[in-house]
Write a protein that holds these residues in place. Sequence first.
Motif, PDB file in Angstrom:
ATOM      1  N   TRP A  35       2.127   6.022  56.957  1.00 37.53           N
ATOM      2  CA  TRP A  35       3.411   5.716  56.339  1.00 37.53           C
ATOM      3  C   TRP A  35       3.970   4.423  56.930  1.00 37.53           C
ATOM      4  O   TRP A  35       3.817   4.144  58.118  1.00 37.53           O
ATOM      5  CB  TRP A  35       4.365   6.876  56.542  1.00 37.53           C
ATOM      6  N   HIS A  36       4.617   3.630  56.101  1.00 35.43           N
ATOM      7  CA  HIS A  36       5.047   2.285  56.504  1.00 35.43           C
ATOM      8  C   HIS A  36       6.048   2.277  57.664  1.00 35.43           C
ATOM      9  O   HIS A  36       6.194   1.271  58.349  1.00 35.43           O
ATOM     10  CB  HIS A  36       5.657   1.559  55.303  1.00 35.43           C
ATOM     11  N   LYS A  37       6.728   3.394  57.897  1.00 33.11           N
ATOM     12  CA  LYS A  37       7.695   3.450  58.992  1.00 33.11           C
ATOM     13  C   LYS A  37       7.063   3.821  60.331  1.00 33.11           C
ATOM     14  O   LYS A  37       7.718   3.789  61.370  1.00 33.11           O
ATOM     15  CB  LYS A  37       8.812   4.438  58.662  1.00 33.11           C
ATOM     16  N   GLU A  38       5.788   4.177  60.310  1.00 34.13           N
ATOM     17  CA  GLU A  38       5.085   4.536  61.543  1.00 34.13           C
ATOM     18  C   GLU A  38       4.597   3.273  62.245  1.00 34.13           C
ATOM     19  O   GLU A  38       4.296   2.261  61.612  1.00 34.13           O
ATOM     20  CB  GLU A  38       3.901   5.444  61.228  1.00 34.13           C
ATOM     21  N   SER A  68       8.171  -4.196  57.417  1.00 38.75           N
ATOM     22  CA  SER A  68       8.024  -2.767  57.687  1.00 38.75           C
ATOM     23  C   SER A  68       7.569  -2.554  59.129  1.00 38.75           C
ATOM     24  O   SER A  68       6.768  -3.345  59.655  1.00 38.75           O
ATOM     25  CB  SER A  68       7.006  -2.139  56.736  1.00 38.75           C
ATOM     26  N   PRO A  69       8.055  -1.492  59.798  1.00 37.86           N
ATOM     27  CA  PRO A  69       7.677  -1.239  61.192  1.00 37.86           C
ATOM     28  C   PRO A  69       6.176  -1.244  61.441  1.00 37.86           C
ATOM     29  O   PRO A  69       5.706  -1.743  62.467  1.00 37.86           O
ATOM     30  CB  PRO A  69       8.289   0.145  61.461  1.00 37.86           C
TER      31      PRO A  69
END
Length: 231
Positions: A35-38, A68-69
């Motif tokens: 996931w892009h937030k990981e 993104s993170p």
Amino acid sequence: MKPKFGVVVFPGSNCDYDAYYSLKKVLHYNTEFIWHKEKDLKGSDVIILPGGFSYGDYLRTGAIARFSPVMDSVFSFAENGGIVIGICNGFQILLEIGLLPGVMLQNESLKFVCKDQYLLVENESTIFTNKIGKKVIKIPIKHGEGNYYADAETLKEIEGNNQVIFKYSSKEGKVEKKFNPNGSLNNIAGICNRKKNVMGLMPHPENACDPILGKTDGALIFKSVIENFTN
């Protein structure tokens, strides 16, 4: 060693499941979504940035996804020699974050293009192409902003360093403007970085892996990458 693929999922991605399915279900490679937030790449050996419309292509393609993170981790991974493949929108994201040179413009026709496209394998010795075994492959394209552009100095550099991996061509491998679907500079369809561990390409190899679809040339790219870990 059996390498692991990590497929990054952004809001708006629409080819993430295609990539996952082809890698996991068709080619039977160890594959996991990220996931892009990981920030954890989950032990992946190869990162796939898939096609789609990350963040709805607001501002411009890849402009927001670049922040993104997960991309901090992807950038460090690539800088340390990790293998990264950006497909279509993923290619655009790699350009935005600076892992690849150049920019992507709107198609010269101002129309979305979707069709099977012949590609000349311009560099057969990269980790992405060393097991393809033929000079011309056919892979689907589907994009509205695939018109690759770079200034004259950058173009000279990437061609001099053999960083151009694929060019749009005829079935016979002729590289001419009439075979260029989007106006891309010098018919460029895919490039890599100087270290040759990061590749971006507009065509979709994940959509040419399953024999049921009658097209398997895309699988040759992933098989080339796998070979890098088995030698």
